[in-house]
Design a protein around this motif. Structure first.
Motif, PDB file in Angstrom:
ATOM      1  N   UNK A   9       0.830  -1.203   0.000  1.00  0.00           N
ATOM      2  CA  UNK A   9       0.000   0.000   0.000  1.00  0.00           C
ATOM      3  C   UNK A   9       0.867   1.256   0.000  1.00  0.00           C
ATOM      4  N   UNK A  10       1.958   1.248   0.730  1.00  0.00           N
ATOM      5  CA  UNK A  10       2.804   2.434   0.843  1.00  0.00           C
ATOM      6  C   UNK A  10       3.513   2.768  -0.466  1.00  0.00           C
ATOM      7  N   UNK A  11       3.663   1.790  -1.348  1.00  0.00           N
ATOM      8  CA  UNK A  11       4.344   2.034  -2.622  1.00  0.00           C
ATOM      9  C   UNK A  11       3.482   2.781  -3.626  1.00  0.00           C
ATOM     10  N   UNK A  12       2.204   2.889  -3.378  1.00  0.00           N
ATOM     11  CA  UNK A  12       1.311   3.553  -4.324  1.00  0.00           C
ATOM     12  C   UNK A  12       1.645   5.039  -4.410  1.00  0.00           C
ATOM     13  N   UNK A  13       1.704   5.557  -5.639  1.00  0.00           N
ATOM     14  CA  UNK A  13       2.056   6.960  -5.824  1.00  0.00           C
ATOM     15  C   UNK A  13       0.840   7.872  -5.729  1.00  0.00           C
ATOM     16  N   UNK A  14      -0.346   7.344  -6.023  1.00  0.00           N
ATOM     17  CA  UNK A  14      -1.562   8.126  -5.889  1.00  0.00           C
ATOM     18  C   UNK A  14      -1.978   8.079  -4.412  1.00  0.00           C
ATOM     19  N   UNK A  21      -8.023   1.445  -0.408  1.00  0.00           N
ATOM     20  CA  UNK A  21      -7.751   0.055  -0.069  1.00  0.00           C
ATOM     21  C   UNK A  21      -8.081  -0.199   1.402  1.00  0.00           C
ATOM     22  N   UNK A  22      -7.672   0.714   2.271  1.00  0.00           N
ATOM     23  CA  UNK A  22      -7.974   0.566   3.701  1.00  0.00           C
ATOM     24  C   UNK A  22      -9.481   0.595   3.953  1.00  0.00           C
ATOM     25  N   UNK A  24     -11.858  -0.270   1.826  1.00  0.00           N
ATOM     26  CA  UNK A  24     -12.424  -1.518   1.315  1.00  0.00           C
ATOM     27  C   UNK A  24     -12.223  -2.666   2.308  1.00  0.00           C
ATOM     28  N   UNK A  25     -11.040  -2.757   2.868  1.00  0.00           N
ATOM     29  CA  UNK A  25     -10.759  -3.819   3.830  1.00  0.00           C
ATOM     30  C   UNK A  25     -11.578  -3.643   5.104  1.00  0.00           C
ATOM     31  N   UNK A  26     -11.735  -2.403   5.539  1.00  0.00           N
ATOM     32  CA  UNK A  26     -12.545  -2.126   6.720  1.00  0.00           C
ATOM     33  C   UNK A  26     -14.009  -2.483   6.454  1.00  0.00           C
ATOM     34  N   UNK A  27     -14.510  -2.138   5.274  1.00  0.00           N
ATOM     35  CA  UNK A  27     -15.877  -2.491   4.904  1.00  0.00           C
ATOM     36  C   UNK A  27     -16.079  -3.997   4.846  1.00  0.00           C
ATOM     37  N   UNK A  28     -15.064  -4.711   4.366  1.00  0.00           N
ATOM     38  CA  UNK A  28     -15.143  -6.173   4.302  1.00  0.00           C
ATOM     39  C   UNK A  28     -15.207  -6.773   5.699  1.00  0.00           C
ATOM     40  N   UNK A  29     -14.431  -6.219   6.633  1.00  0.00           N
ATOM     41  CA  UNK A  29     -14.436  -6.725   8.009  1.00  0.00           C
ATOM     42  C   UNK A  29     -15.745  -6.394   8.722  1.00  0.00           C
ATOM     43  N   UNK A  30     -16.195  -5.164   8.604  1.00  0.00           N
ATOM     44  CA  UNK A  30     -17.399  -4.741   9.325  1.00  0.00           C
ATOM     45  C   UNK A  30     -18.646  -5.469   8.844  1.00  0.00           C
ATOM     46  N   UNK A  31     -18.805  -5.601   7.531  1.00  0.00           N
ATOM     47  CA  UNK A  31     -20.020  -6.186   6.965  1.00  0.00           C
ATOM     48  C   UNK A  31     -19.877  -7.664   6.630  1.00  0.00           C
ATOM     49  N   UNK A  32     -18.682  -8.217   6.864  1.00  0.00           N
ATOM     50  CA  UNK A  32     -18.389  -9.615   6.548  1.00  0.00           C
ATOM     51  C   UNK A  32     -18.743  -9.940   5.093  1.00  0.00           C
ATOM     52  N   UNK A  33     -18.201  -9.110   4.194  1.00  0.00           N
ATOM     53  CA  UNK A  33     -18.468  -9.229   2.766  1.00  0.00           C
ATOM     54  C   UNK A  33     -17.151  -9.442   2.032  1.00  0.00           C
ATOM     55  N   UNK A  34     -17.069 -10.516   1.259  1.00  0.00           N
ATOM     56  CA  UNK A  34     -15.821 -10.863   0.575  1.00  0.00           C
ATOM     57  C   UNK A  34     -15.555 -10.010  -0.659  1.00  0.00           C
TER      58      UNK A  34
END
Length: 126
Positions: A9-14, A21-22, A24-34
């Motif tokens: 993630x840290x290598x991304x220039x934008x 990305x963070x 999306x991962x948080x949303x996946x954890x909270x809502x249990x959605x793959x």
């Protein structure tokens, strides 16, 4: 996040990409959605490996009124004959015009996450 994920993630220039990305991962954890975890993994890859999907491919694989998500850029080549909601990381100007002409909607990945946090009825194209 794991050490290797954090390095990717840290290598991304934008500066917008690591935040997305963070989220999306948080949303996946909270809502249990793959689906959100899958999109996050696709966005962790190098930018040259992001999906580049033409409208003709969306027209071929999406049904009328369906929602599709692309972890990359939507390009304006081809015809779109269906009113489809398209969520993507980026759009070309031509693609946005053609989608709007047929009554479809262009959304960012953040917007589709807010509208549909469970990710139901969304198809991933690459």
């Amino acid at each position: 996040m794991s050490k290797t994920t954090n390095v990717k993630i840290q290598r991304k220039t934008n500066p917008h990409t690591p935040v997305l990305i963070a989220a999306l991962k948080e949303g996946a954890r909270q809502n249990e959605v793959a689906i959100w975890r899958d999109v996050a993994k696709r966005l962790e890859k190098p930018g040259k490996n992001y999906a580049q999907v033409n409208l003709s491919k969306i027209n071929r694989y999406a049904k009328d009124g369906e929602t599709v998500i692309i972890a990359g850029k939507v390009l304006g080549a081809g015809l779109l004959e269906k009113a489809v909601t398209v969520a993507a990381y980026n759009f070309s100007a031509t693609a946005m015009e053609k989608i709007a002409e047929v009554g479809g909607k262009c959304l960012t990945i953040e917007q589709i996450m807010e509208e549909n946090p469970k990710g139901s009825g969304i198809k991933i194209l690459q």
